[in-house]
Write a protein that holds these residues in place. Sequence first.
Motif, PDB file in Angstrom:
ATOM      1  N   LYS A 306     -40.091  33.237 -12.289  1.00 11.05           N
ATOM      2  CA  LYS A 306     -39.413  31.957 -12.504  1.00 11.05           C
ATOM      3  C   LYS A 306     -38.156  32.141 -13.352  1.00 11.05           C
ATOM      4  O   LYS A 306     -37.122  31.516 -13.079  1.00 11.05           O
ATOM      5  CB  LYS A 306     -40.366  30.963 -13.177  1.00 11.05           C
ATOM      6  CG  LYS A 306     -41.411  30.391 -12.239  1.00 11.05           C
ATOM      7  CD  LYS A 306     -42.149  29.209 -12.841  1.00 11.05           C
ATOM      8  CE  LYS A 306     -43.133  29.656 -13.896  1.00 11.05           C
ATOM      9  NZ  LYS A 306     -43.976  28.527 -14.358  1.00 11.05           N
ATOM     10  N   ALA A 307     -38.226  33.016 -14.351  1.00 15.78           N
ATOM     11  CA  ALA A 307     -37.057  33.278 -15.187  1.00 15.78           C
ATOM     12  C   ALA A 307     -35.944  33.932 -14.378  1.00 15.78           C
ATOM     13  O   ALA A 307     -34.760  33.588 -14.522  1.00 15.78           O
ATOM     14  CB  ALA A 307     -37.455  34.171 -16.364  1.00 15.78           C
ATOM     15  N   ALA A 308     -36.300  34.874 -13.515  1.00 10.66           N
ATOM     16  CA  ALA A 308     -35.311  35.554 -12.683  1.00 10.66           C
ATOM     17  C   ALA A 308     -34.663  34.586 -11.695  1.00 10.66           C
ATOM     18  O   ALA A 308     -33.449  34.638 -11.457  1.00 10.66           O
ATOM     19  CB  ALA A 308     -35.973  36.712 -11.929  1.00 10.66           C
ATOM     20  N   LEU A 309     -35.466  33.678 -11.122  1.00 10.93           N
ATOM     21  CA  LEU A 309     -34.925  32.699 -10.177  1.00 10.93           C
ATOM     22  C   LEU A 309     -34.003  31.709 -10.892  1.00 10.93           C
ATOM     23  O   LEU A 309     -32.964  31.315 -10.346  1.00 10.93           O
ATOM     24  CB  LEU A 309     -36.066  31.960  -9.483  1.00 10.93           C
ATOM     25  CG  LEU A 309     -36.901  32.786  -8.492  1.00 10.93           C
ATOM     26  CD1 LEU A 309     -38.109  31.993  -8.016  1.00 10.93           C
ATOM     27  CD2 LEU A 309     -36.048  33.229  -7.307  1.00 10.93           C
ATOM     28  N   ARG A 310     -34.391  31.309 -12.096  1.00 10.34           N
ATOM     29  CA  ARG A 310     -33.518  30.404 -12.867  1.00 10.34           C
ATOM     30  C   ARG A 310     -32.186  31.088 -13.167  1.00 10.34           C
ATOM     31  O   ARG A 310     -31.129  30.441 -13.150  1.00 10.34           O
ATOM     32  CB  ARG A 310     -34.202  29.995 -14.174  1.00 10.34           C
ATOM     33  CG  ARG A 310     -35.214  28.863 -14.010  1.00 10.34           C
ATOM     34  CD  ARG A 310     -35.560  28.237 -15.350  1.00 10.34           C
ATOM     35  NE  ARG A 310     -36.243  29.184 -16.218  1.00 10.34           N
ATOM     36  CZ  ARG A 310     -37.561  29.310 -16.297  1.00 10.34           C
ATOM     37  NH1 ARG A 310     -38.341  28.534 -15.549  1.00 10.34           N
ATOM     38  NH2 ARG A 310     -38.114  30.179 -17.119  1.00 10.34           N
ATOM     39  N   LYS A 311     -32.231  32.383 -13.428  1.00 11.18           N
ATOM     40  CA  LYS A 311     -31.017  33.140 -13.707  1.00 11.18           C
ATOM     41  C   LYS A 311     -30.101  33.156 -12.485  1.00 11.18           C
ATOM     42  O   LYS A 311     -28.882  32.994 -12.598  1.00 11.18           O
ATOM     43  CB  LYS A 311     -31.385  34.571 -14.101  1.00 11.18           C
ATOM     44  CG  LYS A 311     -30.213  35.420 -14.558  1.00 11.18           C
ATOM     45  CD  LYS A 311     -30.694  36.791 -15.010  1.00 11.18           C
ATOM     46  CE  LYS A 311     -29.522  37.664 -15.437  1.00 11.18           C
ATOM     47  NZ  LYS A 311     -29.997  39.025 -15.861  1.00 11.18           N
ATOM     48  N   ILE A 312     -30.692  33.316 -11.302  1.00  8.21           N
ATOM     49  CA  ILE A 312     -29.902  33.312 -10.067  1.00  8.21           C
ATOM     50  C   ILE A 312     -29.243  31.962  -9.860  1.00  8.21           C
ATOM     51  O   ILE A 312     -28.051  31.861  -9.550  1.00  8.21           O
ATOM     52  CB  ILE A 312     -30.796  33.672  -8.855  1.00  8.21           C
ATOM     53  CG1 ILE A 312     -31.221  35.131  -8.922  1.00  8.21           C
ATOM     54  CG2 ILE A 312     -30.064  33.392  -7.536  1.00  8.21           C
ATOM     55  CD1 ILE A 312     -32.177  35.536  -7.817  1.00  8.21           C
ATOM     56  N   PHE A 313     -30.010  30.879 -10.057  1.00  5.03           N
ATOM     57  CA  PHE A 313     -29.465  29.538  -9.859  1.00  5.03           C
ATOM     58  C   PHE A 313     -28.385  29.211 -10.895  1.00  5.03           C
ATOM     59  O   PHE A 313     -27.408  28.541 -10.584  1.00  5.03           O
ATOM     60  CB  PHE A 313     -30.581  28.495  -9.914  1.00  5.03           C
ATOM     61  CG  PHE A 313     -31.428  28.456  -8.680  1.00  5.03           C
ATOM     62  CD1 PHE A 313     -30.855  28.174  -7.443  1.00  5.03           C
ATOM     63  CD2 PHE A 313     -32.791  28.712  -8.741  1.00  5.03           C
ATOM     64  CE1 PHE A 313     -31.629  28.139  -6.295  1.00  5.03           C
ATOM     65  CE2 PHE A 313     -33.575  28.685  -7.596  1.00  5.03           C
ATOM     66  CZ  PHE A 313     -32.982  28.400  -6.370  1.00  5.03           C
ATOM     67  N   SER A 314     -28.559  29.697 -12.126  1.00  2.00           N
ATOM     68  CA  SER A 314     -27.541  29.447 -13.156  1.00  2.00           C
ATOM     69  C   SER A 314     -26.245  30.166 -12.830  1.00  2.00           C
ATOM     70  O   SER A 314     -25.149  29.634 -13.052  1.00  2.00           O
ATOM     71  CB  SER A 314     -28.066  29.875 -14.525  1.00  2.00           C
ATOM     72  OG  SER A 314     -28.299  31.280 -14.566  1.00  2.00           O
ATOM     73  N   VAL A 315     -26.345  31.368 -12.281  1.00  2.00           N
ATOM     74  CA  VAL A 315     -25.140  32.113 -11.867  1.00  2.00           C
ATOM     75  C   VAL A 315     -24.434  31.387 -10.728  1.00  2.00           C
ATOM     76  O   VAL A 315     -23.218  31.268 -10.721  1.00  2.00           O
ATOM     77  CB  VAL A 315     -25.524  33.555 -11.439  1.00  2.00           C
ATOM     78  CG1 VAL A 315     -24.338  34.255 -10.790  1.00  2.00           C
ATOM     79  CG2 VAL A 315     -26.005  34.363 -12.639  1.00  2.00           C
ATOM     80  N   GLU A 316     -25.222  30.883  -9.768  1.00  2.00           N
ATOM     81  CA  GLU A 316     -24.626  30.133  -8.647  1.00  2.00           C
ATOM     82  C   GLU A 316     -23.923  28.884  -9.138  1.00  2.00           C
ATOM     83  O   GLU A 316     -22.824  28.548  -8.657  1.00  2.00           O
ATOM     84  CB  GLU A 316     -25.727  29.761  -7.646  1.00  2.00           C
ATOM     85  CG  GLU A 316     -26.244  30.951  -6.841  1.00  2.00           C
ATOM     86  CD  GLU A 316     -27.271  30.538  -5.834  1.00  2.00           C
ATOM     87  OE1 GLU A 316     -27.668  29.344  -5.826  1.00  2.00           O
ATOM     88  OE2 GLU A 316     -27.722  31.383  -5.047  1.00  2.00           O
ATOM     89  N   SER A 318     -22.597  28.406 -12.059  1.00  2.00           N
ATOM     90  CA  SER A 318     -21.376  28.828 -12.767  1.00  2.00           C
ATOM     91  C   SER A 318     -20.271  29.156 -11.783  1.00  2.00           C
ATOM     92  O   SER A 318     -19.104  28.820 -12.006  1.00  2.00           O
ATOM     93  CB  SER A 318     -21.689  30.057 -13.647  1.00  2.00           C
ATOM     94  OG  SER A 318     -22.692  29.754 -14.605  1.00  2.00           O
ATOM     95  N   LEU A 319     -20.625  29.826 -10.677  1.00  2.00           N
ATOM     96  CA  LEU A 319     -19.623  30.171  -9.666  1.00  2.00           C
ATOM     97  C   LEU A 319     -19.060  28.925  -9.006  1.00  2.00           C
ATOM     98  O   LEU A 319     -17.867  28.852  -8.707  1.00  2.00           O
ATOM     99  CB  LEU A 319     -20.248  31.093  -8.609  1.00  2.00           C
ATOM    100  CG  LEU A 319     -20.614  32.509  -9.084  1.00  2.00           C
ATOM    101  CD1 LEU A 319     -21.369  33.270  -7.993  1.00  2.00           C
ATOM    102  CD2 LEU A 319     -19.360  33.296  -9.485  1.00  2.00           C
ATOM    103  N   HIS A 320     -19.906  27.934  -8.773  1.00  2.00           N
ATOM    104  CA  HIS A 320     -19.448  26.689  -8.171  1.00  2.00           C
ATOM    105  C   HIS A 320     -18.461  25.954  -9.087  1.00  2.00           C
ATOM    106  O   HIS A 320     -17.475  25.356  -8.623  1.00  2.00           O
ATOM    107  CB  HIS A 320     -20.617  25.768  -7.841  1.00  2.00           C
ATOM    108  CG  HIS A 320     -21.388  26.184  -6.622  1.00  2.00           C
ATOM    109  ND1 HIS A 320     -20.766  26.396  -5.411  1.00  2.00           N
ATOM    110  CD2 HIS A 320     -22.716  26.430  -6.428  1.00  2.00           C
ATOM    111  CE1 HIS A 320     -21.679  26.753  -4.506  1.00  2.00           C
ATOM    112  NE2 HIS A 320     -22.879  26.775  -5.109  1.00  2.00           N
ATOM    113  N   LYS A 321     -18.733  26.014 -10.392  1.00  2.00           N
ATOM    114  CA  LYS A 321     -17.844  25.342 -11.360  1.00  2.00           C
ATOM    115  C   LYS A 321     -16.481  26.018 -11.391  1.00  2.00           C
ATOM    116  O   LYS A 321     -15.449  25.380 -11.532  1.00  2.00           O
ATOM    117  CB  LYS A 321     -18.480  25.363 -12.748  1.00  2.00           C
ATOM    118  CG  LYS A 321     -19.682  24.440 -12.867  1.00  2.00           C
ATOM    119  CD  LYS A 321     -20.269  24.530 -14.267  1.00  2.00           C
ATOM    120  CE  LYS A 321     -21.492  23.609 -14.393  1.00  2.00           C
ATOM    121  NZ  LYS A 321     -22.115  23.696 -15.742  1.00  2.00           N
ATOM    122  N   ILE A 322     -16.490  27.360 -11.236  1.00  2.00           N
ATOM    123  CA  ILE A 322     -15.229  28.099 -11.226  1.00  2.00           C
ATOM    124  C   ILE A 322     -14.413  27.738  -9.976  1.00  2.00           C
ATOM    125  O   ILE A 322     -13.229  27.497 -10.000  1.00  2.00           O
ATOM    126  CB  ILE A 322     -15.484  29.622 -11.269  1.00  2.00           C
ATOM    127  CG1 ILE A 322     -16.131  29.990 -12.603  1.00  2.00           C
ATOM    128  CG2 ILE A 322     -14.191  30.392 -11.085  1.00  2.00           C
ATOM    129  CD1 ILE A 322     -16.570  31.429 -12.684  1.00  2.00           C
TER     130      ILE A 322
END
Length: 322
Positions: A306-316, A318-322
């Motif tokens: 769950k922590a690894a999946l949350r990390k993936i979604f947080s990166v996505e 961040s990329l969308h905001k950029i």
Amino acid sequence: MSYRQMNTSNRENTTTITHFILLGFPSSPEMQLLYFGLFSTTYILTLTGNALIACAVLLDRRLHTPMYILLGNFSLLEMCYVSTTVPNMLANFLSTSKSISFLSCFAQFYFFFSFGYDECFFLCAMAFDRYLAICRPLHYPHIMTKQMYTGLVISGWSFGFIVYLSPVILISKLPYCGPNIIDHFLCDPVPLMMLSCSEDTITQFLYSTFNVIFITGTFLFVLCSYALVILAVLKMPSTASKHKAFSTCASHLTVVTLFYGPVNMMYVSPGSGHPEKMQKLITLFYSVVTPLCNPLIYSLRNKEMKAALRKIFSVEQSLHKI
């Protein structure tokens, strides 16, 4: 008159068939569209869920352990497994002919069951890994080395393709002279053998024995491994350690039950001569529903995942905001 009787009576005056008709789920055009939408959604969710598990294992260094590496490969295998049958099933929902060539039928048969046997191997490897980690923790680093789990991964991907080659060749060599209608949504070996012009009892016996030995053998291996694991967990003094071990094992056992339960009903049970509708429902469960459930089972019950999946979604995000 049954297909077997029709085939026997027609063996002399018909030529070898070049294609089969997969009836699938006969219904009105409106229902066919509804089925298409339902199974399309299921297929996309299955691919997405298993791809996320595989990406989490690949991208998060904390998951670069034998247990998660095996799980990541198992998720990739699930994607291949559903892709051998579901796209063709979706195409048939929109088709009026529902035809599949002789070669394509046996290719589907070969890849679907080869990937299925690979899943059995990976479930055994994952059970063996948990047994070593919990029952032999001091020996675990020396046994489950990089060479060891790499060998398990390579063997897992190649095992089914090697082992299942013989049954496919034997069944494909049977004479097929009509009819060519399969009351199923995939090229399953039992309906295929029923369409043969000659009742080859040797091939049927070898196929049945092959399935019973392999499926029962791997299932017993998994059960024995987890029985030893549960006994070891019960002896642990720490409540937190017990909870973590039971949580991990519960995920694996749930997946094992969902997969082996219907498979045993179809290919091992002595009374496996189920009606056609029941055969399709059982096959649908272990070929479509189980691969959809596996990512949910592993992600919802595992803190690291769950922590690894949350990390993936947080990166996505961040990329969308950029």
